[in-house]
Design a protein around this motif. Sequence first.
Motif, PDB file in Angstrom:
ATOM      1  N   UNK A   1      34.496   9.828 -10.979  1.00 25.72           N
ATOM      2  CA  UNK A   1      33.363   9.404 -11.784  1.00 25.72           C
ATOM      3  C   UNK A   1      32.762  10.638 -12.460  1.00 25.72           C
ATOM      4  N   UNK A   2      32.783  10.617 -13.771  1.00 23.22           N
ATOM      5  CA  UNK A   2      32.268  11.736 -14.551  1.00 23.22           C
ATOM      6  C   UNK A   2      30.860  11.409 -15.003  1.00 23.22           C
ATOM      7  N   UNK A   3      29.940  12.328 -14.731  1.00 24.79           N
ATOM      8  CA  UNK A   3      28.533  12.113 -15.083  1.00 24.79           C
ATOM      9  C   UNK A   3      28.149  12.765 -16.400  1.00 24.79           C
ATOM     10  N   UNK A   4      28.866  13.806 -16.817  1.00 25.28           N
ATOM     11  CA  UNK A   4      28.522  14.510 -18.064  1.00 25.28           C
ATOM     12  C   UNK A   4      29.698  15.361 -18.521  1.00 25.28           C
ATOM     13  N   UNK A   5      29.784  15.519 -19.815  1.00 20.71           N
ATOM     14  CA  UNK A   5      30.766  16.446 -20.402  1.00 20.71           C
ATOM     15  C   UNK A   5      29.991  17.313 -21.396  1.00 20.71           C
ATOM     16  N   UNK A   6      30.240  18.604 -21.359  1.00 18.39           N
ATOM     17  CA  UNK A   6      29.467  19.471 -22.253  1.00 18.39           C
ATOM     18  C   UNK A   6      30.195  20.767 -22.538  1.00 18.39           C
ATOM     19  N   UNK A   7      29.849  21.342 -23.679  1.00 20.01           N
ATOM     20  CA  UNK A   7      30.259  22.696 -24.027  1.00 20.01           C
ATOM     21  C   UNK A   7      29.196  23.648 -23.507  1.00 20.01           C
ATOM     22  N   UNK A   8      29.639  24.788 -23.014  1.00 20.27           N
ATOM     23  CA  UNK A   8      28.718  25.836 -22.581  1.00 20.27           C
ATOM     24  C   UNK A   8      28.874  27.003 -23.550  1.00 20.27           C
ATOM     25  N   UNK A   9      27.902  27.160 -24.414  1.00 19.78           N
ATOM     26  CA  UNK A   9      27.985  28.215 -25.438  1.00 19.78           C
ATOM     27  C   UNK A   9      27.505  29.523 -24.850  1.00 19.78           C
ATOM     28  N   UNK A  10      28.461  30.380 -24.469  1.00 22.11           N
ATOM     29  CA  UNK A  10      28.147  31.670 -23.849  1.00 22.11           C
ATOM     30  C   UNK A  10      28.219  32.719 -24.953  1.00 22.11           C
ATOM     31  N   UNK A  11      27.094  32.932 -25.586  1.00 22.28           N
ATOM     32  CA  UNK A  11      27.052  33.848 -26.717  1.00 22.28           C
ATOM     33  C   UNK A  11      25.663  34.460 -26.779  1.00 22.28           C
ATOM     34  N   UNK A  12      25.595  35.729 -27.081  1.00 23.40           N
ATOM     35  CA  UNK A  12      24.315  36.453 -27.087  1.00 23.40           C
ATOM     36  C   UNK A  12      23.275  35.712 -27.908  1.00 23.40           C
ATOM     37  N   UNK A  13      22.110  35.494 -27.286  1.00 20.07           N
ATOM     38  CA  UNK A  13      20.938  34.900 -27.911  1.00 20.07           C
ATOM     39  C   UNK A  13      21.164  33.451 -28.360  1.00 20.07           C
ATOM     40  N   UNK A  14      22.307  32.858 -28.001  1.00 17.79           N
ATOM     41  CA  UNK A  14      22.560  31.473 -28.387  1.00 17.79           C
ATOM     42  C   UNK A  14      23.058  30.657 -27.196  1.00 17.79           C
ATOM     43  N   UNK A  15      22.722  31.037 -25.998  1.00 21.80           N
ATOM     44  CA  UNK A  15      23.192  30.322 -24.818  1.00 21.80           C
ATOM     45  C   UNK A  15      22.641  28.901 -24.810  1.00 21.80           C
ATOM     46  N   UNK A  16      23.523  27.944 -24.611  1.00 26.32           N
ATOM     47  CA  UNK A  16      23.073  26.549 -24.597  1.00 26.32           C
ATOM     48  C   UNK A  16      24.183  25.639 -24.096  1.00 26.32           C
ATOM     49  N   UNK A  17      23.773  24.490 -23.512  1.00 24.38           N
ATOM     50  CA  UNK A  17      24.685  23.393 -23.212  1.00 24.38           C
ATOM     51  C   UNK A  17      24.598  22.405 -24.373  1.00 24.38           C
ATOM     52  N   UNK A  18      25.712  21.805 -24.732  1.00 21.74           N
ATOM     53  CA  UNK A  18      25.692  20.739 -25.742  1.00 21.74           C
ATOM     54  C   UNK A  18      26.752  19.710 -25.383  1.00 21.74           C
TER      55      UNK A  18
END
Length: 896
Positions: A782-799
């Motif tokens: 069972x998958x609850x979420x799928x996301x990209x993890x943007x590992x980049x200086x000053x732009x860290x974010x899940x999407x």
Amino acid sequence: MAHNIQLVNTREMVAQGQQQWSPLQTYTLKQWLESQIQTAILLGEIPAANVPSRTLDAMEERLLWERVIEESLANDVMKDLFDSSGLASAAAEANALMQVWNIPPASLLVATQTTEETKQFLQWRRAFQKACSQAGWLESVRYFDWQIERLAKLELALPSTIDLAGFDRIDPQQQRLLDVLMARGVQVNIWQIKPEITPNPVQCKLDNRDAEYRAAVAWAVNALHDNPQARLAIVVPELAVLRERLASLLDDYLHPVSIEASHAEMPRLYDFSLGQPLSKQPVIAVALNLLRLCAGRHDVAQEQFSPLLLQRFWSADISEANARAKFDALLRHKLPQTINLRRIIHFAEQAKIVPELALCLRSASTFLDQLPLRNFPSVWSSLLLQFLKTLGWPGERGLSSHEFQSQQKFLELVEGLSRLDALLGKVTLATIVQWLAQRCVDEIFQPRSMGDPPLQILGMLEAVGSALDGLWVMGMNDHIWPPQPRPNPLLPAALQRSIGTPNADSQVQSEFAQAIHQRLLHSASQIVFSWSEKEADRMLRTSPLIAALPLITDLPLASTLAEQYLPEQGFEPDAIDDHIAPALTAGEYVHGGTGLLKAQAICPAWAYYQYRLGARKLESPVDGLDSATRGNLVHMVLQQFWQGRDSVVLQEMSVEQRLYAVDMAATAALTQFNQERDQALSAAFIALEQQRLVKLVDAWLMLELTRLAPFSVAACEKKVELDIEGIAIRLFIDRIDALEDGRLVIIDYKTGAKPDYKNWAESRITEPQLPIYAALALLGDEVAAVCFSRVKSEEHAFSGIAAEAEILPKVNDITHKVIRNIFDEASFPDWPAVLEHWRTSIRAIASEIKVGEAAVRFNDEEDLKYCEVLPLLRLPERELQFERANALLTDGTTNA
């Protein structure tokens, strides 16, 4: 000119039915005078002791001038700012002008507006003549005067008559020779060509230079079609620049079969009076590049070595041709942008796919190691040829006629390096290679033409040997003809104008151009002068020399070979619907993983060419690490960090503990990475990269600390093998987190461009990686979420998207209004519906691959930005076809 007159004589003899005849004696003025002097020396009329020990050719003279200038500037604090080579060329020209035009040095010092440059030149000239006097040398211009003086005193029999052809202007030095000849009873005639019919010249205005090429070629082709026996010429002021373009157009019309390699040297119906620098001949260019590569003993950029590697004419260029292409791809993939010979050799020996190449390079390296640092040019002369032999030059295949001729000329120049011993002394290998390369640039090479071509392509200063049936003169714009003044910068401009030296001012150039113009007017019965109306955005004007001539318009323009096969020219190509490739057979494996499905979703042809046929663009090597490698290092560090850790451990860490853990993870990742490289990174580079990784990853972990739902890391870089509609897919999931209730969160790290998940709601998912993971790879979980993890200086974010809120920071669930703008409620009522859509869409894309769907079809050309096989899609041709179809449709509608 001499060659043209000989051709005319040959035609006359053949027309008279002669089978044998003595060749007509035609010489340049220098050749004739040299032959007379040499005859006098052999007969003893000129004692050998009175003959200069050496005559400097143009390059040797320039070299001596350069040496004199550099010695003069040796103590100047600004010496590095001077262009000694350019100054040497200007000094050699100024010296020649003084000798030819009888300009005494004293007149330069009293002349109006005498400059410091002139005073400096006179100092250089005294040093130059002193060096020549001490060695017994004469430069060519003073040697010519010496020959004239000797000729005046000889008792050698001279011809009763001499005809001068093509002398549009006789300078004072030439006049001194003619005066000597006439004083000795030789009749000197000026030979001119006069057509049988009074010429009727016209002018034509073309849109641009390209139209001029095309009009001139069309004129010549039509004239030869109407009269295959016609004698024609095209005169081009800038022949050296425009030669290749004209040759290409002429071949497209007169010799289309020459596009095949086997007919590249076939006899032509045209001939150029001006050859090309020897350095442009492929077999010579390869030799020079090999010498530069090895003689420099320094690093070289891959973009310089790669063309040489793929060239013929060295090593096993035939038997290892394919292997060398593969080796080039390996070099680009494995090695940095800047490499050296030793590293290339080591890599070639390790790769084991180009054994002959590796052996040649190793032999050449061994040969280089045994060479002295400095030596005389005469010694280098033989060593250069030995060195090229170790590299397998000129290759496995026998040379063609043109290649053999250029090779023989090159060998002559190499042997001629021995003349530089006294001028250069002991020099390095790099220096002698530099001078050899310069000699090859200066040496104009023209392969011997076969037969007597009816069309001659001439420079403006060349005269034809007989009256022509037609003449076309290009480039009749006022900025080209008359040519612009170019007085020598080392002599007083006022003095040059007063005595009328070449290029002195507009009046001199105008008189000279007028003399040429009159010769052209008496060269043919039909003459066309053409000029361009514009050049890019610049409007041009006609030359004043042809302004009064009648203007003709609507001339036909020649088409290139490709243009001749367009529908507008009557060519009707066969239309073949080829968007279906062969279907996949049972057990056939197609590599590519999620990249294959992504390419198929964007453009089926992309997937077919790249993943089924294996087409791939060559990589662009970089020094250091490229962005993809840096991204992989981030993946490795995060994998090392999360081993044995979860969100609880992360929360309990102090800042110091977290930084230490990240530092240890970076050390482990870089150690592993360095061990796998062909050449390890330096300690300094590793230290800088470690600092970057620690800073970047720690900043990312600070975002992970904001996650509200506790988690454990279930897997990193998890390998999964799937079968999707019979297509084997192998993939690696960056990270799988397990929530407390057992549900999974799938994370894909991104260190580059901002990822887009809006396409996940479309029928053709162009970012299928995470949907494949969630809907197919982890089908039983069972998958609850799928996301990209943007590992980049000053732009860290899940999407991404989640089944419910607050699983990940700023990742909305299916019911959120932002997500509903993408996944409408009617089509995606809940989370399972989203997963089902992904399964259905991905399987449909896989089915397309299976049946062989390979059409050039896409929604937005921007989606093809990272397509590696873009040239194979032939988008410009496709666009042109659509434009023609629309035009035909519009015309049909209008006519109706």
